[in-house]
Enzyme design. Structure first.
Site, PDB file in Angstrom:
ATOM      1  N   ASN A 150       0.794  -1.237   0.000  1.00 42.59           N
ATOM      2  CA  ASN A 150       0.000   0.000   0.000  1.00 42.59           C
ATOM      3  C   ASN A 150       0.826   1.287   0.000  1.00 42.59           C
ATOM      4  O   ASN A 150       0.330   2.337  -0.394  1.00 42.59           O
ATOM      5  CB  ASN A 150      -1.019  -0.007   1.138  1.00 42.59           C
ATOM      6  CG  ASN A 150      -0.390  -0.012   2.503  1.00 42.59           C
ATOM      7  OD1 ASN A 150       0.703  -0.529   2.680  1.00 42.59           O
ATOM      8  ND2 ASN A 150      -1.057   0.562   3.471  1.00 42.59           N
ATOM      9  N   GLU A 248       4.425  -4.029  12.036  1.00 45.05           N
ATOM     10  CA  GLU A 248       3.329  -3.063  11.882  1.00 45.05           C
ATOM     11  C   GLU A 248       2.227  -3.792  11.151  1.00 45.05           C
ATOM     12  O   GLU A 248       2.422  -4.225  10.011  1.00 45.05           O
ATOM     13  CB  GLU A 248       3.779  -1.842  11.069  1.00 45.05           C
ATOM     14  CG  GLU A 248       4.712  -0.908  11.796  1.00 45.05           C
ATOM     15  CD  GLU A 248       4.118  -0.317  13.060  1.00 45.05           C
ATOM     16  OE1 GLU A 248       2.880  -0.297  13.209  1.00 45.05           O
ATOM     17  OE2 GLU A 248       4.908   0.109  13.914  1.00 45.05           O
ATOM     18  N   CYS A 282      -3.233   1.638   6.564  1.00 49.19           N
ATOM     19  CA  CYS A 282      -3.488   0.969   7.851  1.00 49.19           C
ATOM     20  C   CYS A 282      -3.995   1.977   8.882  1.00 49.19           C
ATOM     21  O   CYS A 282      -4.583   1.590   9.887  1.00 49.19           O
ATOM     22  CB  CYS A 282      -2.265   0.215   8.342  1.00 49.19           C
ATOM     23  SG  CYS A 282      -0.771   1.159   8.239  1.00 49.19           S
ATOM     24  N   GLU A 459       8.734   2.710  14.615  1.00 48.29           N
ATOM     25  CA  GLU A 459       9.442   3.082  13.390  1.00 48.29           C
ATOM     26  C   GLU A 459       9.496   4.603  13.302  1.00 48.29           C
ATOM     27  O   GLU A 459       8.700   5.299  13.911  1.00 48.29           O
ATOM     28  CB  GLU A 459       8.682   2.564  12.175  1.00 48.29           C
ATOM     29  CG  GLU A 459       8.556   1.058  12.157  1.00 48.29           C
ATOM     30  CD  GLU A 459       8.330   0.528  10.753  1.00 48.29           C
ATOM     31  OE1 GLU A 459       9.292   0.510   9.977  1.00 48.29           O
ATOM     32  OE2 GLU A 459       7.198   0.127  10.448  1.00 48.29           O
TER      33      GLU A 459
END
Ligand code: ADP
Length: 479
Positions: A150, A248, A282, A459
């Site tokens: 994505n 993630e 997300c 991150e």
């Protein structure tokens, strides 16, 4: 084959064992190219090369790494139009969003060029006279990066840049649906002088290449972004190999709209958060939790604006929403639209659309009168679909927002300082937004979630140092 794009292993472009076709989700007749599908032995070769190249790479010191990352950032910016076009073509994001994502990748590399020179450490007084104690950070070693479809430029960038900045070597496996953007990035990294073996690209299926990376003894850390089942499988496999992992995964992000919210702000935040990038983020707002006093006016405005969104090919100038990434994902979305009806929602939109080309177009969908117990409110859909849940007051809104196995991003639209402050403190999510969409984050601050959304250190931003370095405590007595 003329248009075969190969893997980058030990500084050489090498074929895998077969080629995978890359096709445009806006137009299935558009064949973007053929990309090498690697094998476990390609992963082995990349990991061996990475491991062998590490000592020289680390001896070069941080300035060489900073300069490399800076050059990569410049090249990505220079080629943003070309890379953005590839990204839009293979992922389906509309061209302006695709180019913005590529520019963000450049910003990430530039940020970590600076961070390479700011490797933190600490000198702490010893409890023993004459002894000095220093806490140093060192590279972890060979890291495996497994990325989803994505964000084909930004996510590889925010894993590769800190990995290289702190002196690690990389094996990158991009998602099967988007090898083209990763290949362009790899070419830039290679051409800008990254030493052979320090950055390797191994494309191919997750079950082959990804799994081989997770199991390889020389790959000591895995950073993964993708689905929950794959993340869990990677965590289990990594535990067996005693590897560090950073995962993630999904979200079911709540956006609360209070009665006192500015209606324009709330509608704009929800329209963007739920539907832009075809809802394939997300951090997308998939649960709109709306207080009863504003509910009807909000739904009326959002419905009108949602139905006015122009769905079409990613490269068409007037498109606002591109296609769904694949026929498989489109079917998942359509199944959830049908489920929303079965579960008792009033469904607006959500149908498959015929576009000017043979693509996977879908009208965005609102599921009205949803409850938070329904499957459509609990499971991540990863498409342009949002449930609208009506609530009575702030406490109920907060309870619904927190009643999820995920905890990535959460938002509230309100003009009340009291609600805004209470929400920021009490919502269980890694990121919290006030009067802003749940999606759309800055590139220089930590990204990540709580509960089932994320696992391991954050991150991005300076926090990336936690995952990509290890701590050494040095004692020295000079006599
Ligand atoms: P999605 O459903 O969004 O494609 P996945 O979790 O399947 O999410 O994919 C995310 C990334 O993980 C992709 O690069 C994919 O190839 C990779 N992957 C899939 N299965 C595995 C696996 N068993 N081991 C390692 N990586 C995998």
């Amino acid at each position: 084959m003329q248009d075969a794009h190969l893997n980058l292993i030990d500084g050489m472009w090498l074929p895998g064992d077969h080629l995978i076709q890359n096709r445009n989700p806006s137009d299935q007749s558009d064949l973007i190219g053929h990309y090498a599908a690697g094998t476990a032995s390609d992963v082995d070769r990349a990991a061996q090369a990475a491991s062998a190249a590490l000592p020289d790479w680390q001896a070069k010191g941080p300035l060489a790494r900073a300069e490399l990352l800076d050059r990569i950032a410049r090249r990505i910016d220079e080629e943003a139009a070309v890379i953005g076009r590839m990204l839009a073509r293979e992922e389906g994001k509309i061209l302006p969003e695709a180019i913005a994502e590529v520019r963000r990748a450049a910003q990430v590399f530039r940020f970590f060029a600076g961070e390479a020179l700011r490797l933190p450490g600490e000198a702490i007084a010893s409890v023993r006279p004459g002894v000095d104690v220093e806490v140093m950070r060192e590279a972890v070693g060979v890291v495996g990066l497994i990325t989803p479809w994505n964000f084909p430029a930004a996510i590889p960038a925010w894993k590769i840049a800190p990995a290289l900045a702190y002196g690690n070597a990389v094996v990158l496996k991009p998602a099967e649906l988007v090898p083209g953007t990763a290949h362009l990035l790899a070419r830039i990294i290679h051409e800008e002088g990254c030493p052979p073996g320090i950055f390797n690209l191994v494309m191919g299926p997750g079950s082959v290449v990804g799994q081989a990376m997770v199991e390889h003894p020389l790959i000591v850390a895995i950073s993964f972004t993708g689905s929950v089942p794959t993340g869990r499988a990677i965590a289990r496999a990594a535990a067996l190999g005693m590897k560090r992992v950073q995962l993630e995964m999904g979200g079911k992000n709540p956006m609360v709209v209070m009665d006192d919210a500015d209606l324009d702000t709330a509608v704009a935040a929800c329209l963007n958060g739920a539907f832009f990038s075809t809802g394939q983020r997300c951090t997308a707002s998939s649960r709109l939790i709306v207080q009863s006093g504003i509910h009807d006016a909000f739904v009326e405005r959002l419905t009108k604006e949602m139905l006015a969104l122009r769905v079409g090919p990613a490269l068409a100038e007037d498109s606002q929403i591109g296609p769904v990434v694949s026929v498989a994902q489109l079917q998942v979305n359509l199944d959830y639209v049908a489920l929303a009806r079965t579960e008792g929602c009033e469904v607006i939109g959500g149908e498959r659309l015929n576009g000017p080309t043979d693509g996977f177009f879908q009208r965005p969908a609102l599921f009205l009168n949803a409850s938070n117990r329904m499957r459509i409110s609990r499971e991540e859909i990863f498409g342009p679909c949002a449930a609208v849940i009506r609530v009575g007051d702030f406490d109920e809104a907060l309870e619904v927002a927190n009643d999820s196995e995920f905890g990535l991003s959460a938002g509230i639209c309100t003009n009340s300082l009291t609600y805004a402050r209470a929400f920021r403190h009490r919502v269980r999510a890694g990121m919290v937004m006030v009067n802003l969409p749940t999606a759309g984050v800055d590139f220089h601050v930590p990204f990540g979630g709580t509960k089932g959304s994320s696992f391991g250190p954050r991150e991005q931003g300076r926090h990336a140092v936690e995952f990509y370095t290890t701590v050494k405590t040095a004692y020295c007595f000079a006599g």
